[in-house]
Every structure is written in C-alpha cells, then in structure tokens.
Write an enzyme that holds these catalytic residues in place. Structure first.
Site, PDB file in Angstrom:
ATOM      1  N   TYR A   1       3.420  37.571 -31.776  1.00 39.38           N
ATOM      2  CA  TYR A   1       2.750  38.757 -31.235  1.00 39.38           C
ATOM      3  C   TYR A   1       2.878  38.758 -29.714  1.00 39.38           C
ATOM      4  O   TYR A   1       2.114  38.106 -29.006  1.00 39.38           O
ATOM      5  CB  TYR A   1       1.268  38.808 -31.623  1.00 39.38           C
ATOM      6  CG  TYR A   1       0.976  38.862 -33.107  1.00 39.38           C
ATOM      7  CD1 TYR A   1       1.956  39.207 -34.043  1.00 39.38           C
ATOM      8  CD2 TYR A   1      -0.294  38.567 -33.589  1.00 39.38           C
ATOM      9  CE1 TYR A   1       1.670  39.255 -35.399  1.00 39.38           C
ATOM     10  CE2 TYR A   1      -0.582  38.622 -34.955  1.00 39.38           C
ATOM     11  CZ  TYR A   1       0.401  38.949 -35.846  1.00 39.38           C
ATOM     12  OH  TYR A   1       0.104  38.989 -37.188  1.00 39.38           O
TER      13      TYR A   1
ATOM     14  N   GLN B   1      -1.972  35.145 -46.612  1.00 41.43           N
ATOM     15  CA  GLN B   1      -2.189  36.375 -45.839  1.00 41.43           C
ATOM     16  C   GLN B   1      -1.166  37.428 -46.276  1.00 41.43           C
ATOM     17  O   GLN B   1      -0.018  37.401 -45.850  1.00 41.43           O
ATOM     18  CB  GLN B   1      -2.080  36.100 -44.335  1.00 41.43           C
ATOM     19  CG  GLN B   1      -2.463  37.318 -43.512  1.00 41.43           C
ATOM     20  CD  GLN B   1      -2.536  37.067 -42.024  1.00 41.43           C
ATOM     21  OE1 GLN B   1      -2.179  37.925 -41.225  1.00 41.43           O
ATOM     22  NE2 GLN B   1      -2.999  35.898 -41.627  1.00 41.43           N
TER      23      GLN B   1
ATOM     24  N   ARG C   1       4.221  52.688 -36.793  1.00 45.48           N
ATOM     25  CA  ARG C   1       3.717  53.243 -38.053  1.00 45.48           C
ATOM     26  C   ARG C   1       4.646  54.301 -38.636  1.00 45.48           C
ATOM     27  O   ARG C   1       4.568  54.602 -39.827  1.00 45.48           O
ATOM     28  CB  ARG C   1       2.314  53.818 -37.850  1.00 45.48           C
ATOM     29  CG  ARG C   1       1.251  52.742 -37.831  1.00 45.48           C
ATOM     30  CD  ARG C   1      -0.122  53.306 -37.571  1.00 45.48           C
ATOM     31  NE  ARG C   1      -0.314  53.580 -36.172  1.00 45.48           N
ATOM     32  CZ  ARG C   1      -1.462  53.381 -35.521  1.00 45.48           C
ATOM     33  NH1 ARG C   1      -2.512  52.919 -36.159  1.00 45.48           N
ATOM     34  NH2 ARG C   1      -1.568  53.645 -34.244  1.00 45.48           N
TER      35      ARG C   1
END
Length: 321
Positions: A57, A170, A222
């Site tokens: 990240y 996860q 997205r």
C-alpha cells in the site's frame, strides 16, 4: 467494542477493523495524509483497536501513516500487515517483515499475512512450504505473533496449514460479494480460522452514496470493479432500495447495516476503510446494530439480487477492461 479471538491465538481483535489501503494513496484519488491520520485515530477512539495494512500500500506509506497515528498507543492496538506476492522467497519474507517493522515503528507485528497466493500477477511460484518456513521463523523470533493468508482459496489455505498454524483468512467479502461462502468459509468454521473480510462495503457501493448515474473520477480504481459495471451496478441499486427500509428501522446507515450483517456471519470480521474521522466513528457504530435472525435472512435474500447472477470468477476487478 467487544473483542473476539483471532483464530486460536491469544490475540483479541475487534469485529470492525480499520482498513488502510487508501492510506497508501496509490490507486486512490483525493487522499490527504493528515486526514487519514485523523481517521485512524478516530477509529481507535471509537473502539476499533485492530488496523490492517500492507507493505504494497503505497510502498510502505500506509504502514508509516499507521505508525504516525497509533505509535503512542501501540500497546493497545493490534497491527495486521502483509508480505507482497513478489517477496515470498524465504529471505525476502524476512527482509519484507523487517521493513514493515521499521515502517510501523514497532518490534512486532501481531498478524502477518501472505497478501496473494504465489504466482499471482505473473510472479514466481514460490512453494508455500518455503514461505511458511520463513513466517514460522519470524514467529519463533517474536517478530510476528500470528500468521494469516489473504486471497487464498480453500485448497491453498489447506495447503498452507500443512506447514504452520494459520489463524486468519482475508478474502473479499460483503453482502454484494460472497464467493468465500461457497469456498473457504466452511473450512474456516471447522478449523477456527478468523475471516477478515475486505471490501466489506463493496468499495463504497453498499454505502448508497453512488447513485444510478454516478460517474467515477478519473484514476479511481473502482471503475475496474465488476460490481460498478453494467447490469451488476443496476442490480446493486435495486438491492440498495430494498435495504433502505431495514436501515431506517434500525436508525442506522446502509453502511452500518451492511457491516452489521457481515460481522454476524460465522467467524467473520469486517475491514472498513475511512477517509475522514466521521467515517471511522460511523463504521464503529455498526458493531452496536443488532439484527434478528429474520432480518439477517431478509438481508441475505436482498444481497442475492446482486450475487446470484455473477459468474464464477473469484476476482472482483476486471483489470483488463
């Protein structure tokens, strides 16, 4: 907020977990470090004491932001981070963990996870036995307290468990994305492995803030999410319309209702990101929403408006579009 055991470890996690993909800034737009730090701190103040990050990240930036937000309360929080799929060889795992420890300004990571199965994104296929041996070594040294995997199928999870204790999985999991229920969830229930659901609000779709005609900003990843495309997006709007009366009945938001449904599923906890303080405290309140069995079933059926027509592809993003 009440805590739950992480797998069979002695670590206690909150059912709502602060997600920090956005803190890395890569693939996101309009993210400010100062606001992210406030959001992470607000989550802690609201009772969310578990935070999830990863070395990938923002190439460590997210981990550094987590440290800036929480270092002074380190003994009261649970840090979960992840080793990138390109670093799964034994020595690279050790090096990656040391980098993450430095970024997080800590001498231990509570939960250290394999981010993606070996070979993903055309990376080298490193045997799980080799990666797990490095993780077991880190655990013995006290640099990590528990081992988890992310984005693993049932078969991959079972294989990893042959080489060491796995305390968490996860996967992407939300009311609008439920592939894990048919695959790995039964194994997790049987073996007391915690599920840490990411994209628990379907990347914001379940908040209801994206209307029928919403246009995503340029650079927003997205746009590649299949739930934001074509008929899937239209079905999501229909489902949201049916969820609104239930949320009103509980005097809660659509996001809180969706998170409350998710953390009521077996073994399941929800990772929810936040851009600002208000979102953090709002997410925390989802733990207070109590749904009856009838309501859980009603919400389940509404979610299937979106999930039933989806194909078998387990990846939520269409990276090639």
């Amino acid at each position: 907020m009440e805590t739950r055991p992480l797998g069979t470890s002695d670590i206690k996690i909150t059912p709502i977990i602060m997600g920090t993909w956005q803190a890395g800034k890569t693939h996101w737009v309009g993210i400010e470090d100062a606001e992210t730090i406030k959001a992470i701190r607000a989550a802690f103040d609201a009772g969310i004491t578990t935070v999830d990050t990863a070395e990938i990240y923002g190439n460590g930036h997210s981990e550094q932001i987590v440290a800036q937000a929480l270092s002074e309360v380190r003994d009261q929080v649970v840090y979960a981070s992840k080793v990138w799929v390109g670093n799964l060889k034994h020595d690279k795992v050790i090096e990656a963990c040391d980098r993450s420890l430095k970024n997080l300004q800590t001498d231990y990571i509570d939960l250290y996870q394999i981010h993606w199965p070996p070979g993903t994104f055309n990376t080298e296929v490193v045997p799980l036995e080799e990666t797990m041996s490095a993780l077991n070594k880190l655990k013995e040294q006290g640099k990590i307290r528990a081992i988890g995997v992310s984005n693993f199928s049932h078969a991959q999870l079972e294989e990893a468990a042959q080489y060491g204790k796995i305390d968490s999985l996860q996967p992407p999991y939300s009311l609008f994305w439920r592939k894990v229920e048919q695959d790995a969830q039964p194994y997790c229930i049987e073996n007391n492995i915690s599920i840490l659901a990411y994209s628990s609000l379907a990347q914001g779709l379940l908040t209801g803030k994206f209307g029928p005609d919403h246009q995503l900003r340029e650079g927003d990843h997205r746009a590649k999410n299949r739930l934001f495309q074509g008929d899937n997006y239209k079905r999501a709007q229909q489902a949201l319309d049916k969820l609104r009366p239930i949320a009103e009945r509980h005097n809660c938001s659509l996001a809180q209702l969706s998170l409350a449904w998710l953390i009521a599923q077996p073994q399941t906890n929800a990772i929810a990101g936040a851009r600002h303080e208000g979102q953090s405290s709002s997410n925390a309140k989802a733990a207070e929403v109590k749904l009856s069995q009838e309501e859980l079933q009603e919400i389940d059926a509404i979610g299937r408006i979106v999930t039933d027509p989806l194909d078998d592809n387990p990846v939520m993003w269409d990276w090639n579009s």
